[in-house]
Scaffold this motif. Structure first.
Motif, short mmCIF file in Angstrom:
data_model
loop_
_atom_site.label_atom_id
_atom_site.label_comp_id
_atom_site.label_asym_id
_atom_site.label_seq_id
_atom_site.Cartn_x
_atom_site.Cartn_y
_atom_site.Cartn_z
N ALA A 1 35.28 30.42 43.49
CA ALA A 1 34.96 29.95 45.21
C ALA A 1 34.43 31.33 45.38
CB ALA A 1 35.69 28.37 45.39
N MET A 2 35.54 31.66 45.99
CA MET A 2 34.89 33.45 47.04
C MET A 2 34.59 34.09 46.56
SD MET A 2 38.44 34.04 48.97
CE MET A 2 38.15 34.66 50.08
N GLN A 3 33.73 33.92 44.78
CA GLN A 3 32.61 34.66 45.26
C GLN A 3 31.48 34.01 44.79
OE1 GLN A 3 33.83 35.40 41.06
NE2 GLN A 3 35.08 37.10 40.75
N GLU A 4 31.56 32.81 44.72
CA GLU A 4 30.19 31.91 45.01
C GLU A 4 30.17 32.27 46.15
OE1 GLU A 4 31.14 27.85 43.62
OE2 GLU A 4 30.51 29.00 41.27
N ALA A 5 31.24 31.94 48.06
CA ALA A 5 30.89 32.64 48.86
C ALA A 5 30.00 33.58 49.70
CB ALA A 5 31.49 31.92 49.94
N TYR A 6 30.52 34.75 48.87
CA TYR A 6 30.48 36.41 49.12
C TYR A 6 28.95 36.27 48.63
CZ TYR A 6 30.46 41.22 49.55
OH TYR A 6 29.93 42.75 49.26
N ALA A 7 29.03 35.36 47.29
CA ALA A 7 27.14 35.82 47.41
C ALA A 7 26.24 35.43 48.18
CB ALA A 7 26.85 35.07 45.85
N ALA A 8 26.50 33.86 48.70
CA ALA A 8 25.82 33.35 50.45
C ALA A 8 26.19 33.70 51.37
CB ALA A 8 25.66 31.94 49.81
N ARG A 9 26.66 34.45 51.47
CA ARG A 9 27.44 34.99 53.21
C ARG A 9 26.22 34.99 53.80
NH1 ARG A 9 27.31 39.45 50.39
NH2 ARG A 9 27.34 41.68 50.96
#
Length: 338
Positions: A238-246
């Motif tokens: 979940a955090m990797q996905e959020a980081y990519a869309a930050r």
């Protein structure tokens, strides 16, 4: 010279610092900004000098309001400042004009009756009042020479509300906004306090080591310690996905800005899912699940940011699968089980 809970500020001015304030409307209807140059050349000394000037500039009686205003100015740099401000907003209508020497148990009990809150909240507010009175009594201030006695509501037993795994899934499904979904996962799987999650920035997320440093650079660790915690597999995805869309430096963001309060998202998700929960519920839920799985209290204490495991045991030991079993066996069988 006061205008609300923040009566003045210390700002940069002509290579040094200045005391800046606005007069109240009854003194200056236009509320023009006023400034006084300070002699101090560093921030800490300027704050101290401004505090001394401000406290000595008012010759009005030291009512509870004046004491609280001065006390809050003295702790402006501390983590407790915001919570004290919130408490005073609720307390002010009752206490603002009270003479501190007149405070007694009947007055405090009357205040308790006026507050439609839990005992714990009223107790906290009255403790803030008592602390402020102590501040006004101590050197070098000695603003007052006499103070009344602050009665406190009894300390209630803390109840630990937690969710089952099915309840958490329903609550998470009831969250629509991406930032709320991410917050819920971080809250559950790190057992972090709400403030620590909302303050979290991406520079403190170490994807290589799968770790999160919950304590910002420059923040002094307090009794509410913010530890370094691991990132599990579900949270990592979940955090990797959020980081990519930050679009912000903050992990929990909305429209490129830091989220200041997540309570409304929880209220909405609770209504949709039928599962009542607050941001703090997730911290308790993660801790209970860990205890139920047999995690030692010493390890759980580190995850929760407790200085030792006494507090951890008080709230979570009973959820451990072998809780007091050796004691029960000793009573029943006359021996301690392995």
């Amino acid at each position: 010279m006061s205008s609300g809970t923040e009566p003045y500020s210390v700002q940069r001015f002509r290579g040094g610092f200045a005391l800046v304030w606005r007069e109240p409307p009854e003194v200056d209807p236009e509320q023009k900004r006023r400034r006084r140059q300070l002699a101090a050349q560093d921030r800490a000394s300027a704050e101290s000098e401004a505090r001394t000037i401000w406290e000595g500039a008012d010759d009005s009686p030291w009512t509870v309001e004046r004491i609280m205003t001065g006390y809050m100015a003295s702790i402006a740099h501390k983590p407790s400042h915001g919570r004290t401000q919130d408490a005073w907003k609720a307390m002010k209508p009752f206490w603002q004009n009270v003479d501190p020497a007149m405070i007694d148990e009947p007055m405090c009990r009357e205040y308790r009756r006026t507050r439609k809150v839990e005992d714990a909240t009223a107790r906290l507010e009255l403790m803030k009042l008592s602390t402020a009175l102590n501040w006004a009594m101590k050197a070098p201030h000695k603003h007052i020479t006499e103070r009344g006695t602050v009665w406190l509501p009894p300390k209630s037993e803390r109840k630990t509300r937690h969710l089952t795994r099915k309840e958490f899934d329903r609550l998470h499904d009831g969250m629509i906004a991406p930032h709320a979904k991410l917050y819920a996962l971080i809250g559950l799987f790190t057992c972090a306090r709400p403030g620590a999650i909302l303050d979290l920035t991406w520079d403190r997320v170490d994807f290589m080591r799968s770790q999160i440093d919950l304590n910002p650079v420059g923040r002094t660790q307090t009794a509410k310690r913010r530890p370094v915690v691991p990132i599990g597999d579900r949270l990592l995805t979940a955090m990797q996905e959020a980081y990519a869309a930050r679009t912000s430096i903050y992990v929990v963001e909305r429209a490129g800005k830091q989220v200041g309060n997540i309570k409304k998202a929880f209220q909405a998700a609770s209504e949709r899912s039928g599962v009542h929960a607050t941001p703090y519920t997730l911290r308790h839920t993660g801790a209970v699940w860990a205890a139920e799985a047999g995690v030692p209290m010493s390890e759980l204490a580190q995850m929760l940011g407790h200085d030792d495991d006494r507090t951890t045991q008080q709230h979570y030991a009973r959820y451990s699968p072998g809780y007091l079993k050796r004691v029960a066996d000793a009573i029943e069988k006359g021996r301690i089980s392995a």
